[in-house]
Design an enzyme around this catalytic site. Structure first.
Site, PDB file in Angstrom:
ATOM      1  N   GLY A  21       0.833  -1.211   0.000  1.00 37.15           N
ATOM      2  CA  GLY A  21       0.000   0.000   0.000  1.00 37.15           C
ATOM      3  C   GLY A  21       0.862   1.253   0.000  1.00 37.15           C
ATOM      4  O   GLY A  21       1.909   1.291   0.636  1.00 37.15           O
TER       5      GLY A  21
ATOM      6  N   ASP B   4       0.548   0.424   8.689  1.00 36.10           N
ATOM      7  CA  ASP B   4       0.018  -0.447   9.754  1.00 36.10           C
ATOM      8  C   ASP B   4       0.949  -0.528  10.969  1.00 36.10           C
ATOM      9  O   ASP B   4       0.511  -0.892  12.051  1.00 36.10           O
ATOM     10  CB  ASP B   4      -0.202  -1.866   9.209  1.00 36.10           C
ATOM     11  CG  ASP B   4      -1.178  -1.904   8.044  1.00 36.10           C
ATOM     12  OD1 ASP B   4      -1.960  -0.946   7.902  1.00 36.10           O
ATOM     13  OD2 ASP B   4      -1.141  -2.881   7.279  1.00 36.10           O
TER      14      ASP B   4
ATOM     15  N   ARG C  76     -24.602  12.935  17.503  1.00 37.62           N
ATOM     16  CA  ARG C  76     -24.418  11.566  16.997  1.00 37.62           C
ATOM     17  C   ARG C  76     -23.295  10.844  17.726  1.00 37.62           C
ATOM     18  O   ARG C  76     -22.316  11.463  18.156  1.00 37.62           O
ATOM     19  CB  ARG C  76     -24.049  11.598  15.510  1.00 37.62           C
ATOM     20  CG  ARG C  76     -25.243  11.798  14.632  1.00 37.62           C
ATOM     21  CD  ARG C  76     -24.839  11.815  13.176  1.00 37.62           C
ATOM     22  NE  ARG C  76     -26.004  12.164  12.377  1.00 37.62           N
ATOM     23  CZ  ARG C  76     -25.957  12.750  11.196  1.00 37.62           C
ATOM     24  NH1 ARG C  76     -24.811  13.056  10.651  1.00 37.62           N
ATOM     25  NH2 ARG C  76     -27.065  13.026  10.548  1.00 37.62           N
TER      26      ARG C  76
HETATM   27  O1  F6P Z   1      -1.360  -2.473   4.553  1.00 37.35           O
HETATM   28  C1  F6P Z   1      -1.754  -1.142   4.411  1.00 37.35           C
HETATM   29  C2  F6P Z   1      -3.239  -1.019   4.230  1.00 37.35           C
HETATM   30  O2  F6P Z   1      -3.551   0.355   4.191  1.00 37.35           O
HETATM   31  C3  F6P Z   1      -4.082  -1.739   5.280  1.00 37.35           C
HETATM   32  O3  F6P Z   1      -4.174  -1.002   6.459  1.00 37.35           O
HETATM   33  C4  F6P Z   1      -5.382  -1.914   4.531  1.00 37.35           C
HETATM   34  O4  F6P Z   1      -6.101  -3.025   5.022  1.00 37.35           O
HETATM   35  C5  F6P Z   1      -4.928  -2.183   3.152  1.00 37.35           C
HETATM   36  O5  F6P Z   1      -3.648  -1.592   3.020  1.00 37.35           O
HETATM   37  C6  F6P Z   1      -5.827  -1.664   2.067  1.00 37.35           C
HETATM   38  O6  F6P Z   1      -5.241  -1.997   0.866  1.00 37.35           O
HETATM   39  P1  F6P Z   1      -5.676  -1.572  -0.589  1.00 37.35           P
HETATM   40  O7  F6P Z   1      -5.043  -0.269  -0.892  1.00 37.35           O
HETATM   41  O8  F6P Z   1      -5.132  -2.661  -1.450  1.00 37.35           O
HETATM   42  O9  F6P Z   1      -7.173  -1.475  -0.568  1.00 37.35           O
END
Ligand code: F6P
Length: 403
Positions: A13, A136, A169
């Site tokens: 990511g 993460d 809310r």
């Molecule tokens: O690993 C980084 C992350 O942002 C996670 O926190 C999340 O679950 C995932 O990537 C989302 O990934 P993508 O960009 O493939 O939807």
């Protein structure tokens, strides 16, 4: 090691600080008379390198056009794991691509999956060094992108309070973080969230409800304009009290083969709504605070908000730009020293700290011993608060940053 040209790859990511990594790799390499080229689109690009007609050279002019404070990556990303590519000749193909462009070594920035490919490629004789990257924060060392994501989660959560307050809310903000709760925890504390739910603590929804009720009731009743909100930051990899993960099965898997996590916020909302509907105290509270409208507005509204990729996009924090520069430059030196298959940890003074990549990619969870401190300050973590009984520790040198 005799390196004349380095290929840079970013994988997994995108997140904050990566462009600083790219820039510092190119500039540090240049200082040693070494060229840096971009291998675009992560490992998919590495696999397809042999088919490219040219690669982008990060010379001084091209590097100066990369903005280190922008999140995302100038090199592009994919979630492709080389070992999973259905081509028995994939490693030979990769080697041909590297040879075609005279690339002698790779600097690869990514998380645990990316790191496992670093181990794989190194074992096949491709020199590579890993720069830790993941919002993460689930690697052993700090990873570029974590601080930026925490800051953004914190800002979004804090900003949502104005909507929460205006509508009275209860807001559930579901945030990325995969199977660990570092970003939800730190981002939630940064925004003074009332409740933070993380995968490391299986959630008891009765406890969350009671904390919500006490906090939210008091807030609205104390307010001269009868306004209040209750803020929950929920990590996407949340588990219930039986240890089951609370995600939507229909979301499917990504190219690395991981379940796409989504739906924790919705689950939390349902749990709260279920209890609000059956709680005999709610009608009187709604009437006391002037909120009650028969048949229309009989229980407080609970809403979930999912910022999704916004938490890792946009701009990098200054910390990540700093770390990215340090880690990228250190990776060049490690590669030149032949420390292939290793992950940069950090640079302290004139020391480059690194560790074998198989160690670096072992999952690191939130240290739940720290939660009791915040519980003593009033934050709910979806469990019975633990007693805060810290031990004393006298230090005689600089304490390391811990996230
Ligand atoms: O690993 C980084 C992350 O942002 C996670 O926190 C999340 O679950 C995932 O990537 C989302 O990934 P993508 O960009 O493939 O939807």
């Amino acid at each position: 090691m005799d390196i004349k040209r380095i290929g840079i790859i970013t994988s997994g990511g995108d997140c904050g600080g990566l462009n600083a990594v790219i820039k510092s790799v190119a500039r540090e390499a240049y200082a040693f008379g070494i060229e840096t080229v971009v291998i675009p689109n992560g490992y998919a690009g590495l696999y397809n390198l042999v088919d490219l007609s040219e690669v982008v050279l990060l010379n001084a002019e091209r590097v100066s056009r990369i903005e280190a404070s922008l999140a995302g990556s100038e090199a592009g990303h994919s979630r492709v794991k080389i070992s999973k590519i259905a081509d028995p000749a994939k490693y030979e193909r990769i080697k041909k691509g590297l040879k075609k462009f005279n690339i002698d070594g790779l600097i690869i920035s990514g998380g645990d999956d990316t790191g496992s490919v670093v181990v794989d490629l190194s074992s096949r004789g491709i020199p590579c060094v890993h720069v830790p990257k993941t919002m993460d924060l689930d690697l052993q060392p700090y990873s570029v992108g974590g601080d930026s994501a925490i800051n953004r989660i914190s800002v979004f959560t804090r900003d949502l309070k104005t909507t929460g307050m205006s509508h009275n809310r209860i807001l559930v903000i579901e945030v990325f973080g995969r199977y660990v709760g570092h970003t939800a925890f730190r981002g939630g504390i940064g925004a003074e969230a009332d409740c933070i739910l993380i995968p490391e603590v299986p959630v008891d929804f009765d406890i969350v409800y009671e904390h919500m009720k006490a906090t939210y009731f008091a807030r609205i009743e104390r307010s001269d304009v009868k306004a209040g909100t209750y803020i929950i930051v929920a990590a996407e990899g949340l588990k219930n009290a039986s240890g089951e993960m609370l995600y939507d099965e229909s979301a499917g898997v990504d190219a690395f083969g991981h379940k796409k996590l989504a739906g924790a916020g919705k689950y939390v909302r349902h749990q709260l709504e279920k209890r609000l509907k059956t709680d005999p105290d709610i009608e009187a509270f709604m009437k006391r605070t002037g909120m009650y409208a028969p048949g229309v507005y009989v229980i407080p509204e609970v809403r979930e908000v999912t910022p999704g990729h916004l938490v890792r996009s946009g701009h990098s924090s200054a910390y990540d730009v700093n770390f990215g520069h340090r880690a990228g430059a250190a990776a060049v030196i490690l590669l030149l020293e032949g420390k292939t298959g290793n992950t940069v940890v950090d640079v302290k003074g004139n020391k480059i700290r690194y560790m074998p990549t198989p160690e670096a990619i072992k999952r690191r969870e939130v240290d739940i011993d720290e939660l009791a401190l915040f519980e003593s300050l009033g934050t709910c973590f979806g469990r019975k608060p633990a007693e805060y009984k810290p031990e004393m520790m006298e230090e005689h040198r600089m304490i390391e940053r811990s996230l």
